[in-house]
Scaffold this motif. Structure first.
Motif, PDB file in Angstrom:
ATOM      1  N   ILE A   3       0.857  -1.184   0.000  1.00 33.59           N
ATOM      2  CA  ILE A   3       0.000   0.000   0.000  1.00 33.59           C
ATOM      3  C   ILE A   3       0.895   1.236   0.000  1.00 33.59           C
ATOM      4  O   ILE A   3       2.036   1.189   0.452  1.00 33.59           O
ATOM      5  CB  ILE A   3      -0.948   0.031   1.220  1.00 33.59           C
ATOM      6  CG1 ILE A   3      -0.153   0.032   2.530  1.00 33.59           C
ATOM      7  CG2 ILE A   3      -1.920  -1.129   1.174  1.00 33.59           C
ATOM      8  CD1 ILE A   3      -1.020   0.178   3.765  1.00 33.59           C
ATOM      9  N   ASP A   4       0.343   2.316  -0.517  1.00 32.34           N
ATOM     10  CA  ASP A   4       1.099   3.567  -0.556  1.00 32.34           C
ATOM     11  C   ASP A   4       0.119   4.716  -0.443  1.00 32.34           C
ATOM     12  O   ASP A   4      -1.069   4.566  -0.725  1.00 32.34           O
ATOM     13  CB  ASP A   4       1.906   3.663  -1.860  1.00 32.34           C
ATOM     14  CG  ASP A   4       2.952   4.771  -1.820  1.00 32.34           C
ATOM     15  OD1 ASP A   4       3.250   5.267  -0.707  1.00 32.34           O
ATOM     16  OD2 ASP A   4       3.470   5.154  -2.884  1.00 32.34           O
ATOM     17  N   ILE A   5       0.624   5.860  -0.029  1.00 34.75           N
ATOM     18  CA  ILE A   5      -0.213   7.041   0.113  1.00 34.75           C
ATOM     19  C   ILE A   5       0.293   8.127  -0.816  1.00 34.75           C
ATOM     20  O   ILE A   5       1.481   8.444  -0.836  1.00 34.75           O
ATOM     21  CB  ILE A   5      -0.243   7.533   1.584  1.00 34.75           C
ATOM     22  CG1 ILE A   5      -1.209   8.707   1.767  1.00 34.75           C
ATOM     23  CG2 ILE A   5       1.149   7.849   2.093  1.00 34.75           C
ATOM     24  CD1 ILE A   5      -2.643   8.305   1.745  1.00 34.75           C
ATOM     25  N   THR A  45      -5.112   6.672  -1.288  1.00 37.81           N
ATOM     26  CA  THR A  45      -4.349   5.485  -0.911  1.00 37.81           C
ATOM     27  C   THR A  45      -4.369   4.472  -2.052  1.00 37.81           C
ATOM     28  O   THR A  45      -5.432   4.122  -2.570  1.00 37.81           O
ATOM     29  CB  THR A  45      -4.940   4.825   0.354  1.00 37.81           C
ATOM     30  OG1 THR A  45      -4.860   5.751   1.440  1.00 37.81           O
ATOM     31  CG2 THR A  45      -4.187   3.569   0.719  1.00 37.81           C
ATOM     32  N   LYS A  53      -8.545  11.285   3.222  1.00 37.06           N
ATOM     33  CA  LYS A  53      -7.791  10.292   2.461  1.00 37.06           C
ATOM     34  C   LYS A  53      -6.756   9.570   3.305  1.00 37.06           C
ATOM     35  O   LYS A  53      -6.494   8.393   3.111  1.00 37.06           O
ATOM     36  CB  LYS A  53      -7.118  10.965   1.261  1.00 37.06           C
ATOM     37  CG  LYS A  53      -8.066  11.748   0.374  1.00 37.06           C
ATOM     38  CD  LYS A  53      -7.322  12.397  -0.773  1.00 37.06           C
ATOM     39  CE  LYS A  53      -8.221  13.356  -1.542  1.00 37.06           C
ATOM     40  NZ  LYS A  53      -8.554  14.572  -0.770  1.00 37.06           N
ATOM     41  N   LEU A  54      -6.151  10.268   4.229  1.00 33.82           N
ATOM     42  CA  LEU A  54      -5.105   9.647   5.035  1.00 33.82           C
ATOM     43  C   LEU A  54      -5.679   8.586   5.970  1.00 33.82           C
ATOM     44  O   LEU A  54      -4.988   7.631   6.335  1.00 33.82           O
ATOM     45  CB  LEU A  54      -4.370  10.717   5.846  1.00 33.82           C
ATOM     46  CG  LEU A  54      -3.132  10.273   6.617  1.00 33.82           C
ATOM     47  CD1 LEU A  54      -2.126   9.608   5.703  1.00 33.82           C
ATOM     48  CD2 LEU A  54      -2.497  11.450   7.332  1.00 33.82           C
ATOM     49  N   SER A  90      -7.834   6.249   5.352  1.00 35.32           N
ATOM     50  CA  SER A  90      -7.833   4.938   4.693  1.00 35.32           C
ATOM     51  C   SER A  90      -6.478   4.270   4.863  1.00 35.32           C
ATOM     52  O   SER A  90      -6.391   3.065   5.140  1.00 35.32           O
ATOM     53  CB  SER A  90      -8.156   5.082   3.194  1.00 35.32           C
ATOM     54  OG  SER A  90      -9.406   5.686   2.997  1.00 35.32           O
ATOM     55  N   TYR A  91      -5.439   5.025   4.712  1.00 36.51           N
ATOM     56  CA  TYR A  91      -4.074   4.508   4.853  1.00 36.51           C
ATOM     57  C   TYR A  91      -3.827   4.038   6.283  1.00 36.51           C
ATOM     58  O   TYR A  91      -3.282   2.952   6.514  1.00 36.51           O
ATOM     59  CB  TYR A  91      -3.089   5.607   4.455  1.00 36.51           C
ATOM     60  CG  TYR A  91      -1.626   5.202   4.495  1.00 36.51           C
ATOM     61  CD1 TYR A  91      -1.106   4.376   3.513  1.00 36.51           C
ATOM     62  CD2 TYR A  91      -0.784   5.670   5.498  1.00 36.51           C
ATOM     63  CE1 TYR A  91       0.238   4.014   3.531  1.00 36.51           C
ATOM     64  CE2 TYR A  91       0.549   5.312   5.528  1.00 36.51           C
ATOM     65  CZ  TYR A  91       1.062   4.485   4.531  1.00 36.51           C
ATOM     66  OH  TYR A  91       2.388   4.124   4.561  1.00 36.51           O
TER      67      TYR A  91
END
Length: 240
Positions: free
Chosen positions: A178-180, A185, A202-203, A205-206
């Motif tokens: 996974i990546d942000i 994400t 959005k952050l 979800s990460y």
């Protein structure tokens, strides 16, 4: 954000002098009494020195932003020490960081759901209004698949509609990495398919993915300052 642009040209000359006494490297350790002594020393340029304090604080935030209790505590400590005031966007930034810290450390609990689960499966986290998109990592293009309520379980990511019907699912053992990014994400699968998760936060979800799959917590480097700011709706670009 966290910095005030000065229209006084002399500010840019004075700050080169002041930076030797107060800067992003000593701001945490320097005492309040020492800061007051420096302020008194430059009282003839008090307004400009106030702007300089915001600049020092911004440089510290730029260098140290992290999802950690230590960052939050030092952030508040510096605010009080320098006597700074925050705008609503700046308040939102640190509030978001506090929420991320809480999400990272709280124990996972089982959440009741209205759809069937596998034996020994439990849902631990939930996020509403998540956009799921197919992601082309080569062309950096995305193709929207739909908006769902996302349930994070110990076995899979479950995408449901408003009637709690499962529309899509991604099994945790299919996830390679996974990546942000600023846009959201990215979830990379072993079969080469990639997905993009987007939402208002959005952050988050990460952070949730790291919670249910801690093996990626040590593998992935933390998001940098610029990503954190933009993901928190608090991005401030400045040439300094």
């Amino acid at each position: 954000m966290f910095v005030k642009f000065s229209k006084d040209i002399s500010f840019y000359t004075l700050r080169r002098k002041w930076i030797w006494e107060l800067n992003e490297d000593n701001i945490v350790s320097i005492s309040r009494m020492k800061i007051r002594a420096i302020e008194k020393k430059y009282k003839d340029n008090a307004n400009l020195f106030d702007e300089f304090k915001y600049l020092v604080f911004w440089r510290w935030v730029k260098k140290n932003t992290d999802i950690s209790e230590r960052f939050v505590n030092n952030f508040k400590k510096i605010i009080n020490k320098l006597g700074l005031s925050l705008s609503p966007k700046e308040e939102k930034f640190i509030t978001n960081i506090e929420e991320y810290v809480f999400s990272s450390w709280r124990p996972l609990k089982s959440i009741p759901v209205r759809f069937n689960l596998f034996p020994k499966e439990e849902v631990n986290l939930y996020q509403s209004k998540v956009f799921l998109l197919r992601w082309d990592d080569i062309d950096c293009k995305s193709y929207e698949l739909g908006e769902y309520d996302l349930y994070y379980s110990n076995l899979r990511l479950i995408f449901c509609d408003k009637s709690y019907t499962i529309q899509r699912e991604i099994y945790n053992n299919q996830i390679k990495d996974i990546d942000i990014l600023i846009i959201g994400t990215i979830v990379y699968l072993h079969n080469g398919k990639n997905y993009l998760l987007r939402s208002n936060n959005k952050l988050l979800s990460y952070i949730f993915l790291l919670d249910i799959m801690p093996q990626f917590r040590d593998k992935n480097k933390k998001p940098d300052y610029y990503k954190l700011y933009s993901l928190s709706d608090a991005f401030f670009n400045i040439i300094n």
